[in-house]
Design an enzyme around this catalytic site. Structure first.
Site, PDB file in Angstrom:
ATOM      1  N   LYS A  89    -131.228  11.414 -20.727  1.00 30.39           N
ATOM      2  CA  LYS A  89    -130.961  10.000 -20.999  1.00 30.39           C
ATOM      3  C   LYS A  89    -129.675   9.764 -21.782  1.00 30.39           C
ATOM      4  O   LYS A  89    -129.197   8.637 -21.851  1.00 30.39           O
ATOM      5  CB  LYS A  89    -132.142   9.369 -21.735  1.00 30.39           C
ATOM      6  CG  LYS A  89    -133.395   9.288 -20.884  1.00 30.39           C
ATOM      7  CD  LYS A  89    -133.212   8.368 -19.693  1.00 30.39           C
ATOM      8  CE  LYS A  89    -134.533   8.145 -18.970  1.00 30.39           C
ATOM      9  NZ  LYS A  89    -134.382   7.265 -17.802  1.00 30.39           N
ATOM     10  N   SER A 148    -142.543  15.977 -17.486  1.00 31.58           N
ATOM     11  CA  SER A 148    -141.819  15.495 -16.310  1.00 31.58           C
ATOM     12  C   SER A 148    -141.070  16.660 -15.640  1.00 31.58           C
ATOM     13  O   SER A 148    -140.911  16.685 -14.420  1.00 31.58           O
ATOM     14  CB  SER A 148    -140.857  14.367 -16.677  1.00 31.58           C
ATOM     15  OG  SER A 148    -139.913  14.805 -17.622  1.00 31.58           O
TER      16      SER A 148
END
Lengths: 103, 353
Positions: free
Chosen positions: B80, B297
């Site tokens: 991110k 994830s």
């Protein structure tokens, strides 16, 4: 014994959109069976083939995580508030950590 | 020469890139190329390494190689950092983010950490709407960067945080700059400009499949678009939870969620659904067998990449691990660990008989 069970958003498709349902039973396991009778399909989301609560599912009775009490055999008393909370969003399984306070 | 004993793993011995070809601590030749000195932590974003997965892929034919891009090497600890930097940079450039404004967004974690870190470096205050049940590690990391948190109900997941953020913005729109990762094209553009070219270069233009999880869709859309422009035969595979009710933090079950504005399903060649349990066990395997501790994830992405790998005879499959696992040590991810280990011990004992 009757308790209110809070249902998280992704499971509300089973409860016709209801945020909470009332359920009967003396233990959390019995409550889950009671919800399943009225809202078929929900139990398989909450429990694995062995009947245990799935790893990413947290169930709280009056704010206490049932993993730290007696899992599905955790007793439920009249008027208790039961919440089902998925571990999504980094959900912590330690009791008391899901607070609204900054660390 | 290798300094470590090799494991008896036939397929990894056959491959290049074992310890013999890349000595762990080279004593000869030029010093390693890398950012040895940087003017700010932001200069460390991107250019993450690609790790070959050799032990989880022992049942895969030799013509197929599997790699994972380790985004945990970004300074904020996740993929991110890329979109966060790109969205803030664009905000400053366009005049939408001025020094009097507060950076506000809803995030269940890594984007918040990235915004908090970058805000600290650039000197902007940051406020984040977060579901109250995010892990304590995350809350502390965000606090450490000096950002403020506003908590939404744990019952409503990331959509609840999204609503809370919208309300706040409506009350005082002039006070805030909202990067809005779900709708900001500079989210996927960051991947088009960095992740895509890095993979193209790192695989020597040989990549055949890109497999990645879908949260905002930014990684998949941006990287996918770049790779398709380079070679339209490259397969872009999206990974999502198998049900709306899941424990794969960071990933979205698209059919049951608010669909991100930057997500275009038609740009995918395929979607693979992963169960929470399979993803968690893949995390355990990555730790024990590859020595890489990642978040859930990454486990989901790895599981799906291995599925693809078993279906083909030839190819270079690249997946992306969004972060490392240290932020998840107190989460449900590790609830099944003990049982998994017991099962492994049992299997081993049976194999030995």
């Amino acid at each position: 014994m009757s308790a209110q069970v809070r249902i998280p958003t992704p499971l509300r498709r089973f409860t016709g959109g209801a945020e909470a349902v009332s359920a009967d039973g003396a233990t959390v396991g019995a409550l889950v069976d009671s919800i399943e009778r009225n809202h078929p399909g929900i139990k398989e989301r909450l429990c694995d083939e062995a009947g245990e609560v799935r790893r990413f599912v947290n169930i709280f009775v009056n704010g206490e995580d049932i993993r730290f009490i007696n899992n599905l055999d955790t007793p439920v008393h009249e008027g208790d508030e039961v919440s089902i909370v998925p571990a999504i969003a980094g959900g912590s399984f330690c009791p008391g950590l899901a607070t609204l306070d900054a660390p | 020469m290798s300094r470590l004993p090799k494991r008896g793993n036939a397929s990894s011995q056959d491959r290049e890139g074992t310890l013999d070809t890349f000595p762990l601590f080279p004593t000869e030749g030029p010093p390693p190329v890398g950012p040895l000195r940087v003017p700010s932590v932001l200069h460390l974003i991107g250019n993450t390494p690609l790790l070959e997965i050799t032990r989880l892929s022992t049942d895969i034919v030799p013509g197929v190689r599997v790699y994972a891009k380790l985004e945990g090497f970004n300074p904020g600890g996740s993929v991110k950092d890329r979109p966060a930097l790109s969205m803030l940079q664009k905000g400053i450039e366009s005049g939408a983010l001025t020094p009097d404004k507060i950076i506000l967004d809803s995030t269940s974690g890594n984007t918040g950490i990235a915004l908090a870190m970058i805000g600290a470096v650039l000197g902007y205050p940051v406020e984040l709407c977060i579901p109250a049940n995010v892990s304590m590690e995350r809350k502390k990391i965000i606090s450490a960067y000096g950002a403020k948190m506003i908590f939404s109900s744990p019952m409503d997941g990331s959509d609840g945080a999204l609503d809370l953020c919208r309300e706040r913005l409506q009350e005082q729109p002039e006070r805030y700059f909202k990067p809005d990762q779900y709708f900001n094209p500079h989210n996927s553009l960051a991947h088009y400009q960095t992740t895509g070219p890095e993979l193209w270069w790192q695989t020597k233009e040989q990549i055949t499949h890109f497999v990645a999880g879908m949260g905002t869709g930014g990684t998949l859309m941006g990287t996918g678009r770049y790779l398709k422009e380079k070679n339209s035969a490259i397969q872009i595979v999206g990974v999502e939870p198998d049900d709306a009710f899941h424990g794969l933090e960071g990933l979205k079950h698209m059919d049951s969620s608010i669909v991100p504005g930057i997500y275009y399903e038609e740009q995918l060649d395929r979607k693979i659904s992963v169960s929470t349990e399979d993803a968690y066990e893949t995390v355990y395997r990555l730790g024990r067998e590859e020595g890489v501790l990642v978040g859930q994830s990454s486990g989901a992405a790895m599981w799906a990449a291995l599925q693809v790998a078993r279906e083909i005879d030839q190819g270079i499959i690249v997946t992306l691990f969004p972060d490392f696992g240290d932020k998840y040590l107190s989460t449900n991810l590790w609830i099944g660990w003990k049982e998994y280990n017991q099962r492994q011990a049992q299997n081993q004992a049976q194999g030995a008989v």
